[in-house]
Design an enzyme around this catalytic site. Structure first.
Site, PDB file in Angstrom:
ATOM      1  N   ARG A   1      -7.770   1.596  -1.885  1.00 22.36           N
ATOM      2  CA  ARG A   1      -8.504   1.602  -0.616  1.00 22.36           C
ATOM      3  C   ARG A   1      -9.265   2.911  -0.504  1.00 22.36           C
ATOM      4  NH1 ARG A   1      -6.916  -0.299   5.589  1.00 22.36           N
ATOM      5  NH2 ARG A   1      -8.711  -1.683   5.567  1.00 22.36           N
TER       6      ARG A   1
ATOM      7  N   GLN B   1       0.837  -1.196   0.000  1.00 26.75           N
ATOM      8  CA  GLN B   1       0.000   0.000   0.000  1.00 26.75           C
ATOM      9  C   GLN B   1       0.875   1.250   0.000  1.00 26.75           C
ATOM     10  OE1 GLN B   1      -2.211   1.672   3.470  1.00 26.75           O
ATOM     11  NE2 GLN B   1      -4.033   0.945   2.398  1.00 26.75           N
TER      12      GLN B   1
ATOM     13  N   TYR C   1      -6.241  10.477   4.906  1.00 24.40           N
ATOM     14  CA  TYR C   1      -4.951  10.801   4.308  1.00 24.40           C
ATOM     15  C   TYR C   1      -5.142  11.554   2.973  1.00 24.40           C
ATOM     16  CZ  TYR C   1      -2.684   7.966   7.896  1.00 24.40           C
ATOM     17  OH  TYR C   1      -2.231   7.476   9.090  1.00 24.40           O
TER      18      TYR C   1
ATOM     19  N   GLY D   1      -7.993  -7.741  10.681  1.00 21.94           N
ATOM     20  CA  GLY D   1      -6.820  -7.036  11.169  1.00 21.94           C
ATOM     21  C   GLY D   1      -6.525  -7.237  12.633  1.00 21.94           C
ATOM     22  N   ARG D   2      -7.313  -6.573  13.484  1.00 24.34           N
ATOM     23  CA  ARG D   2      -6.972  -6.571  14.908  1.00 24.34           C
ATOM     24  C   ARG D   2      -6.995  -7.951  15.547  1.00 24.34           C
ATOM     25  NH1 ARG D   2     -10.670  -1.535  16.219  1.00 24.34           N
ATOM     26  NH2 ARG D   2     -11.476  -2.217  14.206  1.00 24.34           N
TER      27      ARG D   2
END
Length: 330
Positions: A219, A101, A171, A312-313
């Site tokens: 994304r 990414q 971002y 993910g987590r």
């Protein structure tokens, strides 16, 4: 066969199952952004056994001005390619595909980290962090677009299976997409098509750098969950344009809400967004967000909410999570 174990073909990318490890910042790179032993060990542990069909490497900065935090991975110059080759090789040896990414932090960057003033589409405060950025000229925008292309070339040279352009979590590209931070009156602002002009230019620059059959993922922060911010409808319009531009997979997450939705802890909490995008495009769609058990992942796939599930987590807490999930359906 379970939905989770079904292979998927996206352009030239062949995935063995529907389980992916999404990008999560580790802050384990060297101080200059090069691949470290700690990064290699981390991805070795998380990709062991190849239970994830795809590992998406954490966001990596395309230029110093776009560096988001200390010890973030760099893809900003050719000196990083050797280390990135090692990183791709670790994941490939374990049997997973690897995508990198690439990102610019824009107005979410801080001068203490970058050494320069943050930049953005408009001179308005970033709702998540940071002060008021320098508003980019069109010439400066073109320069950053070119850096996305150069970064993607390095990703391909390092042996990755694809590249993901980051436009989520507040971002740089997300700042152009969101009316909260994009107040421009030129062709890079206004309606959704104006606000994603830079995305389409970045996709074009990346495509020119990597050639015709190298998979490009994007994304998308598909909703800001904020008054005056982006909506699922905006993302449907954007998704159709990204499909036309040749994006192979859309990876759905939050916008200025980050990777969570305030007050929502259900498994797959971004599924309404991925489902909305799936209504308008044929390309595969990833959803990430709060999935902690394999049955929930299977259910999201069965209901057609997404084509790929990012976990993910749960994997941060248990490196064997993917192994247990896949084995539970075998």
């Amino acid at each position: 066969m379970s939905h989770l174990l079904t292979p998927l073909q996206a352009g030239s990318l062949c995935l063995a199952n529907r389980l992916i490890m999404p990008p999560m910042a580790t802050s384990k790179a060297e101080a200059d952004g090069k691949v470290s032993r700690a990064i290699l060990d981390y991805y070795q542990e998380k990709s062991a056994g190849g239970y994830f069909s795809l590992i998406i490497i954490e966001h990596s900065f395309i230029q110093q001005a776009g560096k988001a935090s200390e010890r973030q991975l760099s893809v900003a110059d050719d000196s990083v390619i050797d280390g990135l080759q090692e990183l791709a090789a670790v994941i490939h040896r374990n049997g997973s595909k690897a995508v990198m990414q690439i990102n610019h932090a824009g107005s979410a960057a801080i001068t203490e980290v970058t050494g320069v003033r943050p930049v953005g589409p408009s001179a308005v405060k970033n709702p998540r962090k940071g002060g008021i950025p320098h508003e980019l000229s069109q010439t400066e925008i073109h320069e950053i677009v070119a850096e996305f292309g150069a970064a993607a070339r390095r990703v391909k040279q390092a042996g990755f299976d694809g590249v993901e352009i980051h436009s989520a979590h507040g971002y740089f590209l997300n700042q152009f997409f969101s009316p909260l931070t994009n107040r421009r009156t030129d062709e890079y602002g206004g309606d959704v098509l104006g606000r994603i002009r830079i995305h389409l230019e970045a996709i074009k620059a990346v495509r020119a750098a990597v050639g015709g059959d190298f998979p490009i993922l994007l994304r998308l922060g598909a909703c800001d969950y904020a008054e005056g911010g982006t909506t699922a409808t905006d993302s449907q319009i954007a998704a159709k344009e990204f499909a036309k531009a040749g994006v192979a997979i859309l990876d759905i997450s939050g916008g200025f809400s980050g990777y969570t939705i305030p007050g929502n802890n259900e498994q797959g909490y971004f599924a309404p967004l991925s489902a909305a995008v799936k209504q308008v495009v044929a390309m595969p769609v990833i959803v990430t967000g709060g999935v902690i058990d394999a049955q929930a992942a299977e259910q999201l796939l069965a209901l057609g909410k997404a084509d790929l599930i990012g976990v993910g987590r749960a994997v941060l807490q248990d490196s064997l999570w993917a192994k247990k999930a896949i084995e539970s359906f075998q």
